[in-house]
Design an enzyme around this catalytic site. Structure first.
Site, short mmCIF file in Angstrom:
data_model
loop_
_atom_site.label_atom_id
_atom_site.label_comp_id
_atom_site.label_asym_id
_atom_site.label_seq_id
_atom_site.Cartn_x
_atom_site.Cartn_y
_atom_site.Cartn_z
N ASP A 146 7.27 -17.60 13.82
CA ASP A 146 8.08 -17.74 12.60
C ASP A 146 7.52 -18.88 11.76
O ASP A 146 6.97 -19.84 12.29
CB ASP A 146 9.54 -18.03 12.96
N ASP A 165 10.69 -10.19 10.10
CA ASP A 165 12.15 -10.38 10.15
C ASP A 165 12.79 -9.99 8.82
O ASP A 165 13.84 -9.35 8.79
CB ASP A 165 12.49 -11.84 10.47
#
Length: 190
Positions: A146, A165
């Site tokens: 991330d 995401d």
């Protein structure tokens, strides 16, 4: 929806372009961000000071970090989704719906991008690239990378996320809104 009519080739093209393109964009941005030395092991680069920026982190769980340590199960669910989505669209005729095809193409891109990470294909290793417990030293990392950071303040920080995401959440939101707007079979009977 007429599932007997052949599905236009343009729907295959749309779906696979979105799925592959979304996955490649996700993997490329992860590669760039994780190669950026300023961001190594938690450093932050602010685009909008104190609100939006870049910070690398690893997520061994799922959405919002839930289910930490369940990488195998999340990877298995991702494989199942990567198979089920195109089968549902093209075998059962749901690709006749343009919005459904586009939405599930984006979702598939997100599934594939995060599956790549969960399978450890990014090549990161505990202890060399990221600190960890001694028993994990030099072991492959099976975690989603991330890098997008959003916050209202230091106390109100959204969990870091990535392009995959964003594709998954936007796709799920589109499906939800679409489900709310779809007439039911009983609506025509009134």
């Amino acid at each position: 929806m007429n599932s007997q009519a052949p599905i236009p080739r343009s729907r295959y093209l749309l779906f696979f372009c979105l799925a592959i393109g979304g996955c490649l964009l996700d993997l490329w941005t992860k590669h760039v961000m994780f190669a950026w030395q300023k961001l190594s092991q938690g450093g932050i680069h602010w685009v909008i000071d104190g609100v939006a920026g870049f910070q690398t982190s690893l997520n061994e769980g799922a959405l919002f970090g839930m289910g930490q340590g369940g990488q195998f199960w999340f990877a298995l669910l991702s494989v199942m989704a990567a198979i089920a989505i195109p089968v549902w669209l093209f075998r059962y005729g749901h690709a006749h719906d343009l919005w459904m095809t586009a939405t599930l193409g984006g979702i598939s891109g997100g599934v594939l991008g995060n599956l790549y990470d969960r399978a450890g294909l990014h090549g990161l290793v505990w202890g060399i690239d990221w600190p960890s417990a001694p028993e994990r030293f030099n072991q492959p990392i099976y975690a989603v990378r991330d890098w997008i950071l959003l916050q209202a303040s230091n106390d109100l920080r959204w969990p870091n996320f990535n392009i995959a995401d964003a594709l998954l959440v936007c796709g799920a939101a589109t499906l939800f809104v679409r489900a709310l707007r779809e007439p039911t079979a009983s609506d025509g009977d009134a």
